[in-house]
Design a protein around this motif. Structure first.
Motif, PDB file in Angstrom:
ATOM      1  N   ARG A 421       0.820  -1.213   0.000  1.00 25.06           N
ATOM      2  CA  ARG A 421       0.000   0.000   0.000  1.00 25.06           C
ATOM      3  C   ARG A 421       0.855   1.264   0.000  1.00 25.06           C
ATOM      4  O   ARG A 421       0.331   2.370  -0.168  1.00 25.06           O
ATOM      5  CB  ARG A 421      -0.937   0.008   1.208  1.00 25.06           C
ATOM      6  CG  ARG A 421      -2.007  -1.072   1.155  1.00 25.06           C
ATOM      7  CD  ARG A 421      -3.004  -0.908   2.285  1.00 25.06           C
ATOM      8  NE  ARG A 421      -4.050  -1.927   2.218  1.00 25.06           N
ATOM      9  CZ  ARG A 421      -5.140  -1.847   1.458  1.00 25.06           C
ATOM     10  NH1 ARG A 421      -5.316  -0.781   0.687  1.00 25.06           N
ATOM     11  NH2 ARG A 421      -6.042  -2.804   1.455  1.00 25.06           N
ATOM     12  N   SER A 423       3.207   4.238  -1.100  1.00 23.25           N
ATOM     13  CA  SER A 423       3.521   4.994  -2.312  1.00 23.25           C
ATOM     14  C   SER A 423       4.179   6.294  -1.894  1.00 23.25           C
ATOM     15  O   SER A 423       4.135   6.684  -0.726  1.00 23.25           O
ATOM     16  CB  SER A 423       2.256   5.270  -3.136  1.00 23.25           C
ATOM     17  OG  SER A 423       1.316   6.018  -2.401  1.00 23.25           O
ATOM     18  N   GLU A 469      -2.990   6.216  -5.735  1.00 25.05           N
ATOM     19  CA  GLU A 469      -2.217   6.190  -4.499  1.00 25.05           C
ATOM     20  C   GLU A 469      -1.906   4.769  -4.051  1.00 25.05           C
ATOM     21  O   GLU A 469      -0.861   4.501  -3.470  1.00 25.05           O
ATOM     22  CB  GLU A 469      -2.981   6.914  -3.393  1.00 25.05           C
ATOM     23  CG  GLU A 469      -3.062   8.417  -3.586  1.00 25.05           C
ATOM     24  CD  GLU A 469      -3.661   9.113  -2.387  1.00 25.05           C
ATOM     25  OE1 GLU A 469      -2.943   9.267  -1.379  1.00 25.05           O
ATOM     26  OE2 GLU A 469      -4.838   9.500  -2.456  1.00 25.05           O
ATOM     27  N   ASP A 470      -2.812   3.853  -4.296  1.00 24.90           N
ATOM     28  CA  ASP A 470      -2.664   2.480  -3.833  1.00 24.90           C
ATOM     29  C   ASP A 470      -2.469   1.558  -5.042  1.00 24.90           C
ATOM     30  O   ASP A 470      -2.658   1.947  -6.199  1.00 24.90           O
ATOM     31  CB  ASP A 470      -3.900   2.066  -3.026  1.00 24.90           C
ATOM     32  CG  ASP A 470      -3.641   0.891  -2.089  1.00 24.90           C
ATOM     33  OD1 ASP A 470      -2.563   0.262  -2.195  1.00 24.90           O
ATOM     34  OD2 ASP A 470      -4.523   0.588  -1.265  1.00 24.90           O
ATOM     35  N   TYR A 471      -2.114   0.332  -4.752  1.00 26.83           N
ATOM     36  CA  TYR A 471      -1.891  -0.695  -5.764  1.00 26.83           C
ATOM     37  C   TYR A 471      -3.131  -0.866  -6.653  1.00 26.83           C
ATOM     38  O   TYR A 471      -4.226  -1.105  -6.161  1.00 26.83           O
ATOM     39  CB  TYR A 471      -1.538  -2.008  -5.062  1.00 26.83           C
ATOM     40  CG  TYR A 471      -1.421  -3.219  -5.951  1.00 26.83           C
ATOM     41  CD1 TYR A 471      -0.290  -3.414  -6.729  1.00 26.83           C
ATOM     42  CD2 TYR A 471      -2.444  -4.161  -6.003  1.00 26.83           C
ATOM     43  CE1 TYR A 471      -0.177  -4.536  -7.530  1.00 26.83           C
ATOM     44  CE2 TYR A 471      -2.337  -5.282  -6.805  1.00 26.83           C
ATOM     45  CZ  TYR A 471      -1.197  -5.467  -7.575  1.00 26.83           C
ATOM     46  OH  TYR A 471      -1.099  -6.574  -8.377  1.00 26.83           O
ATOM     47  N   ARG A 474      -6.617   0.539  -5.841  1.00 27.37           N
ATOM     48  CA  ARG A 474      -7.377  -0.043  -4.737  1.00 27.37           C
ATOM     49  C   ARG A 474      -7.970   1.054  -3.850  1.00 27.37           C
ATOM     50  O   ARG A 474      -7.391   2.114  -3.662  1.00 27.37           O
ATOM     51  CB  ARG A 474      -6.452  -0.962  -3.942  1.00 27.37           C
ATOM     52  CG  ARG A 474      -7.107  -1.833  -2.889  1.00 27.37           C
ATOM     53  CD  ARG A 474      -6.138  -2.929  -2.432  1.00 27.37           C
ATOM     54  NE  ARG A 474      -4.798  -2.440  -2.175  1.00 27.37           N
ATOM     55  CZ  ARG A 474      -3.729  -3.236  -2.065  1.00 27.37           C
ATOM     56  NH1 ARG A 474      -3.846  -4.550  -2.201  1.00 27.37           N
ATOM     57  NH2 ARG A 474      -2.545  -2.720  -1.812  1.00 27.37           N
ATOM     58  N   SER A 475      -9.173   0.765  -3.303  1.00 26.84           N
ATOM     59  CA  SER A 475      -9.880   1.679  -2.392  1.00 26.84           C
ATOM     60  C   SER A 475     -10.216   3.017  -3.047  1.00 26.84           C
ATOM     61  O   SER A 475     -10.231   4.063  -2.395  1.00 26.84           O
ATOM     62  CB  SER A 475      -9.063   1.915  -1.115  1.00 26.84           C
ATOM     63  OG  SER A 475      -8.806   0.689  -0.454  1.00 26.84           O
ATOM     64  N   SER A 477      -8.556   4.881  -5.227  1.00 28.78           N
ATOM     65  CA  SER A 477      -7.443   5.814  -5.043  1.00 28.78           C
ATOM     66  C   SER A 477      -6.911   6.417  -6.338  1.00 28.78           C
ATOM     67  O   SER A 477      -5.818   6.996  -6.346  1.00 28.78           O
ATOM     68  CB  SER A 477      -6.299   5.113  -4.300  1.00 28.78           C
ATOM     69  OG  SER A 477      -5.816   4.001  -5.022  1.00 28.78           O
TER      70      SER A 477
END
Length: 648
Positions: A421, A423, A469-471, A474-475, A477
């Motif tokens: 997660r 970055s 922001e996330d992989y 994800r979420s 982002s």
């Protein structure tokens, strides 16, 4: 007034009161919608105003007809001005199983899209521009990954030995290997050629010392499902179906064969794409199978192929090779150096190769990730210190800043290894012309950014957009922001926000008309709660930079189609008096935040009667052989439409 009937004025006010109450009630219930509707209308009005576009540019979405859409993973600008869009199986297991592999050729001027037959699964291939204008494409997918919970048959790597010095052995797909100790049988999933053994002699006496077995590797799976068919240790395996000397000389050796996660597996296939005929031309296969490789042009015009996952899903252990366009064949470099997959490798003016540390995935966290300058011939590697957040370089982007003569690089964002997660919002700068090159921090991105897309523009700025922001977003982002980076000021300026989120499997490239196209995005989930699987983004988005809203663009006429290093060329222009710069921009080949082809080379410019004279630098490592877009830009930063020229 009639007795018993209400006053007309009173009735009118009563109706007004009732209507007002209803309107207020509806507004209360639908207030958020009304606010959004009004806000969206105002936003659309504001971003379409001329002064806004002249400051911030404008985004537009391009949707292909339904039958022509695909999951674009790779894009390259062809010397015809068209764009090659490659999906292969498009990260879709059903497409892979059905052998449905896709390629499109898009004409951004006419708006046409053409389907092109695709000979192999070129999903996660490598590519680079060749001197003759063809695009070299090498590697791709042999088999999709399986997560541990999805693996039903034990499997892994079988090393097949051939001790016969007189002939090679062919192992067909479906060949069975049975362990001499464990008695378990495993089946070859692919055909493999095992080279003949090599005879060894004493170099002084000439006495025969024995044979070194020929070796090949093949992926095998257990005949039956279940954990009881796993193995726990190395064993020697008989090859079923062989008799006599062949049975004695040919055998397999395997370590643990288990129900572990199985990574993607690569292919050796290589092609040149002909931009005029618009078809793939098969060339000799690589020595190594590669999935997620990087292809980088060297000083002699040959192409270096580095890294990737091999035919059994293991990282290629530093066995790098070179493609010769003259013979359309490959040879090992003779030296081994390991990098993670899709390493960002750039040819420098010295003829050495700069590794920025950027990469897009697989490989150990503690090996081959330090940035530095690599002499491919001697295999000497000089590390470049000073990198901030060095553990967050995976999924970062790297761009050779314009003009390329300055040899300054910008490393943009990045994240932790694998599905981390973590970055970073940092950018990092390095000047390779410095006596002791060292990374320093550049301007902040504002938030941690994986998968940033970056494209060099004719006015010497760099468009940086998108990412998450996330992989894999994800979420929820995804980052719907775009910036222009000014190398002279070392600063970002926010411009118009993109309309589409772009993360994994996304990229961008500069078009000959000065606009920038964006493709792809493969989010892990479709909602911020991570409750629904993601959907691949098939829409193309085009950004028109601010410079195209500042008045008429300069006109360029005449001039040669071939430019020589160290030579000059004259181009006519009725706008010569306002022309300030000339740039040769190499066309992009972009995938997985990796575009090592793009570079912008400053040309000398002198005004002449009715035109300009441009001078090309002499350095072959700076001006690599091939096709370029020639942009002439005026004092307001407005570029001409590109002229295609060739440097032999």
């Amino acid at each position: 007034m009639t007795p018993g009937r209400p006053d007309p004025a009173r009735r009118r006010w009563r109706r007004i009161a009732v209507v007002t109450a209803v309107v207020l009630a509806l507004a209360g219930a639908n207030g958020p919608w009304l606010y959004r509707f009004g806000s969206e209308k105002y936003h659309a009005y504001r971003i379409d105003r001329p002064e806004y576009k002249a400051r911030n540019g404008r985004w537009e979405i391009v949707e292909f007809p339904e039958g022509y859409r695909q999951n674009t993973i790779h894009a390259a600008l062809l010397r015809t001005g068209k764009v090659l869009l490659v999906a292969g199986s498009g990260n879709d297991q059903e497409n892979f199983d059905a052998r449905r592999f896709d390629t499109r050729v898009w004409d951004p001027v006419k708006g046409t899209v053409k389907k092109v037959p695709t000979p192999s699964d070129l999903f996660c291939t490598g590519h680079t521009q060749l001197a003759d204008g063809n695009l070299l494409i090498a590697g791709g997918t042999q088999r999709y990954e399986k997560l541990k919970g999805d693996v039903t048959k034990a499997g892994g790597l079988m090393v097949v030995h051939n001790e016969n010095p007189d002939k090679p052995m062919t192992i067909e797909a479906g060949t069975r290997f049975t362990g001499r100790k464990n008695g378990k049988t495993f089946v070859a999933q692919d055909a493999v050629l095992v080279p003949r053994a090599r005879k060894r002699f004493d170099p002084e006496t000439g006495r025969f010392l024995g044979n070194d077995a020929g070796l090949s590797r093949v992926y095998v799976e257990a005949e039956r499902r279940g954990a009881r068919h796993e193995t726990g240790a190395e064993d020697n395996y008989r090859v079923q179906g062989l008799r006599g000397a062949d049975a004695r000389n040919t055998y397999g050796i395997a370590q643990k064969l288990a129900l572990d996660k199985k990574d993607f597996q690569g292919i050796r296939d290589a092609y040149e794409f002909d931009p005029v005929a618009e078809r793939y031309v098969k060339v000799d296969p690589m020595k190594e199978a590669r999935w997620y490789p990087t292809l980088t042009t060297l000083s002699d015009g040959k192409v270096l192929s580095v890294s990737g996952l091999d035919e059994v899903g293991q990282l290629v252990p530093g066995k790098n090779e070179v493609y010769d366009p003259a013979t359309r064949s490959w040879e090992y470099t003779g030296k081994e150096r390991q990098f993670p997959t899709y390493p960002a490798l750039f040819l420098t003016q010295s003829g050495k190769v700069f590794y920025s540390g950027s990469n897009a995935g697989y490989g150990p966290a503690d090996k081959g990730r330090d940035p530095g300058v690599w002499d491919v011939r001697t295999n000497e590697f000089t590390k470049v210190p000073g990198m901030s957040d060095p553990d967050r370089l995976e999924t970062s982007g790297t761009v050779l800043l314009p003009p390329a003569q300055d040899e300054k690089y910008l490393v943009i964002g990045g994240g932790g290894v694998g599905e981390s997660r973590a970055s970073t919002r940092r950018t990092r700068l390095v000047d390779l012309r410095a006596k002791n090159p060292r990374f320093t921090d550049g301007p902040s991105l504002g938030r941690g950014t994986r998968y940033p897309q970056s494209s060099i523009l004719p006015d010497d700025t760099v468009l940086v957009s998108g990412g998450s922001e996330d992989y894999r977003g994800r979420s929820g982002s995804d980052i719907l922001e775009a910036r222009l980076y000014d190398p002279d000021r070392n600063s970002f300026r926010r411009v118009a926000d993109p309309l589409v989120g772009r993360n994994y499997h996304a990229g961008s490239l500069l078009l000959p008309d000065g606009r920038v196209m964006f493709f792809g995005s493969d989010p892990l989930f479709a909602d911020p709660a991570n409750s629904r699987p993601g959907v691949f983004e098939q829409r193309i988005e085009v950004y028109t930079p601010p410079y195209l809203y500042r008045g008429g663009r300069p006109v360029v006429e005449g001039g040669p189609g071939t430019l020589r290093r160290g030579g000059t060329a004259v181009f006519r222009s009725p706008d010569a008096a306002r022309l300030e710069t000339a740039r040769l921009i190499r066309p992009s080949a972009s995938t997985h935040v990796t575009d090592v082809d793009q570079r912008s080379i400053a040309l000398g410019l002198e005004r002449t009667a009715g035109g300009v004279e441009v001078t090309v630098p002499k350095n072959r490592n700076l001006v690599q052989p091939g096709w370029y877009m020639l942009f002439l830009t005026d004092r307001d930063g407005v570029p001409s439409t590109a002229r295609w020229v060739r440097v032999p």
